[in-house]
Structures are given as structure tokens and as C-alpha cells.
Design an enzyme around this catalytic site. Structure first.
Site, PDB file in Angstrom:
ATOM      1  N   SER A  24     -23.818  10.585 -69.298  1.00  0.00           N
ATOM      2  CA  SER A  24     -24.263  10.494 -70.715  1.00  0.00           C
ATOM      3  C   SER A  24     -22.979  10.034 -71.422  1.00  0.00           C
ATOM      4  O   SER A  24     -21.848  10.584 -71.408  1.00  0.00           O
ATOM      5  CB  SER A  24     -24.512  12.005 -71.235  1.00  0.00           C
ATOM      6  OG  SER A  24     -24.658  11.929 -72.489  1.00  0.00           O
ATOM      7  N   HIS A  49     -26.884   6.890 -69.747  1.00  0.00           N
ATOM      8  CA  HIS A  49     -27.729   7.978 -70.616  1.00  0.00           C
ATOM      9  C   HIS A  49     -27.121   7.528 -72.192  1.00  0.00           C
ATOM     10  O   HIS A  49     -25.735   7.827 -72.159  1.00  0.00           O
ATOM     11  CB  HIS A  49     -27.707   9.178 -70.204  1.00  0.00           C
ATOM     12  CG  HIS A  49     -28.817  10.141 -70.884  1.00  0.00           C
ATOM     13  ND1 HIS A  49     -30.021  10.088 -70.742  1.00  0.00           N
ATOM     14  CD2 HIS A  49     -28.420  11.157 -71.977  1.00  0.00           C
ATOM     15  CE1 HIS A  49     -30.398  11.238 -71.673  1.00  0.00           C
ATOM     16  NE2 HIS A  49     -29.512  11.534 -72.392  1.00  0.00           N
ATOM     17  N   ASP A  51     -27.735   8.725 -76.007  1.00  0.00           N
ATOM     18  CA  ASP A  51     -27.859   9.838 -76.876  1.00  0.00           C
ATOM     19  C   ASP A  51     -28.039   9.514 -78.325  1.00  0.00           C
ATOM     20  O   ASP A  51     -27.015   9.488 -79.032  1.00  0.00           O
ATOM     21  CB  ASP A  51     -27.152  10.925 -76.735  1.00  0.00           C
ATOM     22  CG  ASP A  51     -27.229  11.934 -75.380  1.00  0.00           C
ATOM     23  OD1 ASP A  51     -28.614  12.013 -75.144  1.00  0.00           O
ATOM     24  OD2 ASP A  51     -26.268  12.048 -74.712  1.00  0.00           O
ATOM     25  N   MET A  53     -28.774  10.876 -82.091  1.00  0.00           N
ATOM     26  CA  MET A  53     -29.052  11.681 -82.803  1.00  0.00           C
ATOM     27  C   MET A  53     -28.987  11.456 -84.343  1.00  0.00           C
ATOM     28  O   MET A  53     -27.952  10.734 -85.002  1.00  0.00           O
ATOM     29  CB  MET A  53     -28.020  12.878 -82.833  1.00  0.00           C
ATOM     30  CG  MET A  53     -27.776  13.159 -81.172  1.00  0.00           C
ATOM     31  SD  MET A  53     -26.424  14.342 -81.094  1.00  0.00           S
ATOM     32  CE  MET A  53     -26.356  14.627 -79.460  1.00  0.00           C
ATOM     33  N   HIS A  82     -32.131   8.289 -75.124  1.00  0.00           N
ATOM     34  CA  HIS A  82     -32.707   9.540 -75.527  1.00  0.00           C
ATOM     35  C   HIS A  82     -32.704   9.692 -76.836  1.00  0.00           C
ATOM     36  O   HIS A  82     -31.667   9.977 -77.585  1.00  0.00           O
ATOM     37  CB  HIS A  82     -31.948  10.830 -74.841  1.00  0.00           C
ATOM     38  CG  HIS A  82     -32.223  12.215 -75.197  1.00  0.00           C
ATOM     39  ND1 HIS A  82     -31.742  13.143 -74.551  1.00  0.00           N
ATOM     40  CD2 HIS A  82     -33.305  12.551 -75.595  1.00  0.00           C
ATOM     41  CE1 HIS A  82     -31.920  14.013 -75.240  1.00  0.00           C
ATOM     42  NE2 HIS A  82     -33.244  13.933 -75.610  1.00  0.00           N
ATOM     43  N   MET A  84     -33.096  11.470 -80.096  1.00  0.00           N
ATOM     44  CA  MET A  84     -33.107  12.905 -80.489  1.00  0.00           C
ATOM     45  C   MET A  84     -33.237  12.597 -82.216  1.00  0.00           C
ATOM     46  O   MET A  84     -32.496  12.903 -82.960  1.00  0.00           O
ATOM     47  CB  MET A  84     -31.806  13.719 -80.352  1.00  0.00           C
ATOM     48  CG  MET A  84     -32.031  14.237 -78.780  1.00  0.00           C
ATOM     49  SD  MET A  84     -30.447  14.774 -78.328  1.00  0.00           S
ATOM     50  CE  MET A  84     -29.660  13.232 -77.837  1.00  0.00           C
ATOM     51  N   MET A 153     -34.734  19.427 -71.265  1.00  0.00           N
ATOM     52  CA  MET A 153     -33.659  19.775 -71.861  1.00  0.00           C
ATOM     53  C   MET A 153     -33.005  21.238 -71.158  1.00  0.00           C
ATOM     54  O   MET A 153     -33.663  22.106 -71.375  1.00  0.00           O
ATOM     55  CB  MET A 153     -33.653  19.906 -73.283  1.00  0.00           C
ATOM     56  CG  MET A 153     -33.752  18.529 -74.093  1.00  0.00           C
ATOM     57  SD  MET A 153     -32.500  17.274 -73.884  1.00  0.00           S
ATOM     58  CE  MET A 153     -31.037  18.380 -74.140  1.00  0.00           C
ATOM     59  N   GLY A 158     -28.093  18.225 -79.230  1.00  0.00           N
ATOM     60  CA  GLY A 158     -27.374  18.220 -80.584  1.00  0.00           C
ATOM     61  C   GLY A 158     -26.061  17.892 -80.108  1.00  0.00           C
ATOM     62  O   GLY A 158     -25.327  17.376 -80.791  1.00  0.00           O
ATOM     63  N   PHE A 159     -25.850  18.728 -78.926  1.00  0.00           N
ATOM     64  CA  PHE A 159     -24.265  18.514 -78.605  1.00  0.00           C
ATOM     65  C   PHE A 159     -24.064  18.422 -77.304  1.00  0.00           C
ATOM     66  O   PHE A 159     -24.772  18.942 -76.371  1.00  0.00           O
ATOM     67  CB  PHE A 159     -23.356  19.922 -79.114  1.00  0.00           C
ATOM     68  CG  PHE A 159     -23.712  19.938 -80.838  1.00  0.00           C
ATOM     69  CD1 PHE A 159     -22.709  19.380 -81.644  1.00  0.00           C
ATOM     70  CD2 PHE A 159     -24.924  20.701 -81.241  1.00  0.00           C
ATOM     71  CE1 PHE A 159     -23.137  19.536 -83.090  1.00  0.00           C
ATOM     72  CE2 PHE A 159     -25.028  20.850 -82.548  1.00  0.00           C
ATOM     73  CZ  PHE A 159     -24.144  20.347 -83.403  1.00  0.00           C
ATOM     74  N   GLY A 160     -22.893  17.641 -76.723  1.00  0.00           N
ATOM     75  CA  GLY A 160     -22.424  17.732 -75.324  1.00  0.00           C
ATOM     76  C   GLY A 160     -21.751  18.992 -75.195  1.00  0.00           C
ATOM     77  O   GLY A 160     -21.265  19.849 -75.933  1.00  0.00           O
ATOM     78  N   ASP A 191     -31.088  17.351 -68.473  1.00  0.00           N
ATOM     79  CA  ASP A 191     -30.278  17.037 -69.395  1.00  0.00           C
ATOM     80  C   ASP A 191     -29.291  18.071 -70.138  1.00  0.00           C
ATOM     81  O   ASP A 191     -30.089  18.784 -70.933  1.00  0.00           O
ATOM     82  CB  ASP A 191     -30.726  15.974 -70.471  1.00  0.00           C
ATOM     83  CG  ASP A 191     -29.601  15.469 -71.435  1.00  0.00           C
ATOM     84  OD1 ASP A 191     -28.512  15.634 -71.109  1.00  0.00           O
ATOM     85  OD2 ASP A 191     -30.167  14.679 -72.275  1.00  0.00           O
ATOM     86  N   GLY A 193     -25.482  20.289 -69.701  1.00  0.00           N
ATOM     87  CA  GLY A 193     -24.750  21.276 -68.995  1.00  0.00           C
ATOM     88  C   GLY A 193     -25.002  21.450 -67.339  1.00  0.00           C
ATOM     89  O   GLY A 193     -24.830  21.922 -66.460  1.00  0.00           O
ATOM     90  N   SER A 214     -20.104  15.830 -69.999  1.00  0.00           N
ATOM     91  CA  SER A 214     -18.952  16.585 -69.706  1.00  0.00           C
ATOM     92  C   SER A 214     -18.333  16.747 -68.579  1.00  0.00           C
ATOM     93  O   SER A 214     -17.132  16.417 -68.245  1.00  0.00           O
ATOM     94  CB  SER A 214     -18.957  18.012 -70.333  1.00  0.00           C
ATOM     95  OG  SER A 214     -19.213  17.890 -71.776  1.00  0.00           O
TER      96      SER A 214
HETATM   97  C1  DX5 Z   1     -27.417  16.772 -75.507  1.00  0.00           C
HETATM   98  C2  DX5 Z   1     -27.638  15.417 -74.950  1.00  0.00           C
HETATM   99  C3  DX5 Z   1     -27.114  15.185 -73.486  1.00  0.00           C
HETATM  100  C4  DX5 Z   1     -25.525  15.690 -73.668  1.00  0.00           C
HETATM  101  C5  DX5 Z   1     -25.198  16.143 -72.278  1.00  0.00           C
HETATM  102  O1  DX5 Z   1     -28.398  16.936 -77.008  1.00  0.00           O
HETATM  103  O2  DX5 Z   1     -29.001  15.114 -74.956  1.00  0.00           O
HETATM  104  O3  DX5 Z   1     -27.433  14.055 -73.089  1.00  0.00           O
HETATM  105  O4  DX5 Z   1     -24.899  14.195 -73.728  1.00  0.00           O
HETATM  106  O5  DX5 Z   1     -23.914  16.371 -72.304  1.00  0.00           O
HETATM  107  P1  DX5 Z   1     -23.410  17.499 -71.370  1.00  0.00           P
HETATM  108  O6  DX5 Z   1     -23.497  17.061 -70.121  1.00  0.00           O
HETATM  109  O7  DX5 Z   1     -21.812  17.707 -71.795  1.00  0.00           O
HETATM  110  O8  DX5 Z   1     -23.908  18.899 -71.504  1.00  0.00           O
HETATM  111 ZN    ZN Z   2     -29.465  13.220 -73.814  1.00  0.00          ZN
END
Ligand code: DX5
Ligand code: ZN
Length: 244
Positions: A24, A49, A51, A53, A82, A84, A153, A158-160, A191, A193, A214
Site C-alpha cells: 500500500s 495498492h 488508497d 480518501m 481502493h 474510500m 477491511m 482511513g489510516f495506515g 487490507d 494491519g 506499514s
Molecule cells: C486503510 C487503507 C490501507 C492502509 C493499510 O484505510 O485502506 O490500505 O494503507 O496500511 P497498513 O498496512 O499500515 O495497515
Molecule cells: Zn486500502
């Protein structure tokens, strides 16, 4: 008849598709997206990937069309977008034109999901639907056969960098069962963690595509070595990691 049965029981189980890895880019150095794409071209990365948002569907704003356009010429792999965002149907053609191969919208953002899925396919992209952690797999029953991909999910979008929600393992198994029951060949993507701690268990539960941000970009070894390690782990999970 008896002979056929005897022969069939000795047939090996159908080969599993090897899981795909989709780093990602949200977690990468965004000031150097060209360098990242060139580095990933040499890595164990099947899709990139991406993202998007909008600060409305999710409480964060990331990047969108101009960055995808800038990335596309440098990317070797298909780009897995993706969305969002609210009203994704208004932007599908623009994302296809900017370079998306796979387009995933959220179930929760689409009251007319069947129409949106048809729109994605008519644009020549593969159509994915994402489920938030609190959205049950069973809600896909009437659309499963039309999908190319289901994105489960494993964090709230919303956040990595968030922690993996353990219930996801069960959810992946539920989606897998629903797809089999519907005769759907859709891939299951996970997707949020994702890391070496849960990758093998996710694949065992039915995941076909693992997204990792991450873990790939913030690990001390860097993305190329981390992706190679993940690929190796999935080739040979060993009894211990398979149970995690
Ligand atoms: C979260 C994103 C993910 C994110 C994953 O809203 O859709 O794709 O980038 O990041 P990690 O692997 O750090 O959880
Ligand atoms: Zn994603």
C-alpha cells in the site's frame, strides 16, 4: 461407477492460487513516488495498492487522480485503487483513465451497488467491493456472483498503521464460503494491519491478496526485503506461523 469414485478419491486437491502481495503506497515516501514505483518493479509485489480518501466517507484525506496519473507511467504492476470516498460512481471513469486496473468501492458508500459494479466492468476494470469491519459478509449474497474481488477491511478505513482486528480471520472464512456457495470466482483481498504475524493465517482462511502498508515500508529491511520475506513465508509457512 465404483472405479470412477476410486480414481477420484486419489486425485490431488485442486492447487490453491498463490497469494498476491499488494504493497500500500499510503505508507511509502510520497515525495518519491517514482522511485518507489521503480523499486517495487523489482520486488515481490503483484499489485500496487492505491488508497483514495475523501475526508467524508473516512475521516482523512490522502491522494487522488493527479497522483495516480503521475504514478502510472512508472508502475510495472497493475494499480489496485481502493476508493474510500462517497459517490464513487461519479469518479470511476476518471480513475480508469488515470491508470486504475482494479477498482474497489465500499459497500457502505453505494446504495445502488449492482449498478456501480456494472459501471466498473463496463469501463474494463475489475470490480471489487470492500466491507468495513462491522459490515457482515452475508450482505454480499446477492452480488457475490458479479464480483471480481471482495476486499475485507481488517481495520476501520482511513489510516495506515492501525492494529489488525482479529475477527477478520473469521470474516475471511465467511466470505470464502459465500463465494463458493455463489459459484463466484472473486478474489478475497485483506487490507489493514497485515504483517508476517497474520499473513499465513489469512491465506489459510481464504485470502488471495494481501495488502500491506506499514509492514512493507516501515520495516527496517525496507520494502524489497520485507516483500521477499513475506513471499517466502507464504511459500513455506511452517506449522507455527500457520496457527497464528
Ligand atoms: C486503510 C487503507 C490501507 C492502509 C493499510 O484505510 O485502506 O490500505 O494503507 O496500511 P497498513 O498496512 O499500515 O495497515
Ligand atoms: Zn486500502
Amino acid at each position: 461407477m465404483v472405479l470412477t469414485f476410486a480414481v477420484m478419491t486419489h486425485l490431488p486437491a485442486p492447487a490453491r492460487r498463490a497469494p498476491l502481495l499488494a504493497p500500500s503506497l499510503l505508507a511509502s515516501d510520497l515525495a518519491n513516488i517514482q522511485a518507489t514505483a521503480e523499486l517495487l518493479a523489482t520486488a515481490e509485489a503483484d499489485w500496487l495498492h492505491f488508497d483514495v480518501m475523501d475526508g467524508r466517507f473516512v475521516p482523512n484525506i490522502s491522494f487522488g487522480l493527479p497522483i495516480l496519473e503521475a504514478l502510472r507511467p512508472h508502475a510495472k504492476q497493475p494499480i489496485d485503487v481502493h476508493l474510500m470516498i462517497e459517490r464513487p460512481q461519479d469518479y470511476l471513469a476518471a480513475f480508469r483513465d488515470a491508470g486504475a486496473t482494479h477498482l474497489t468501492v465500499h459497500y457502505e458508500a453505494c446504495p445502488h451497488l449492482h449498478r456501480v459494479v456494472e459501471q466498473i466492468k463496463n469501463l474494463g476494470c475489475t470490480a471489487g467491493v470492500a466491507l468495513n469491519p462491522a459490515t457482515p459478509a452475508s450482505l454480499l449474497q446477492d452480488i457475490a456472483a458479479d464480483l471480481d474481488l471482495v476486499l475485507v477491511m481488517s481495520v476501520n478505513p482511513g489510516f495506515g498503521g492501525q492494529s489488525f482486528i482479529p475477527h477478520t480471520l473469521q470474516k475471511v472464512a465467511e466470505v470464502k464460503e459465500l463465494l463458493l456457495d455463489s459459484g463466484s470466482a472473486a478474489l478475497i483481498e485483506v487490507d489493514g494491519g497485515v504483517s508476517q504475524a497474520n499473513a499465513a493465517a489469512l491465506v489459510q482462511a481464504g485470502a488471495d491478496v494481501l495488502v500491506a502498508g506499514s509492514f512493507v515500508f516501515k520495516s527496517p529491511g525496507g520494502p524489497v526485503a520485507t516483500l521477499a520475506g513475506l513471499r517466502q513465508l507464504l511459500r513455506d509457512p511452517g506449522p507455527e506461523s500457520a496457527e497464528k
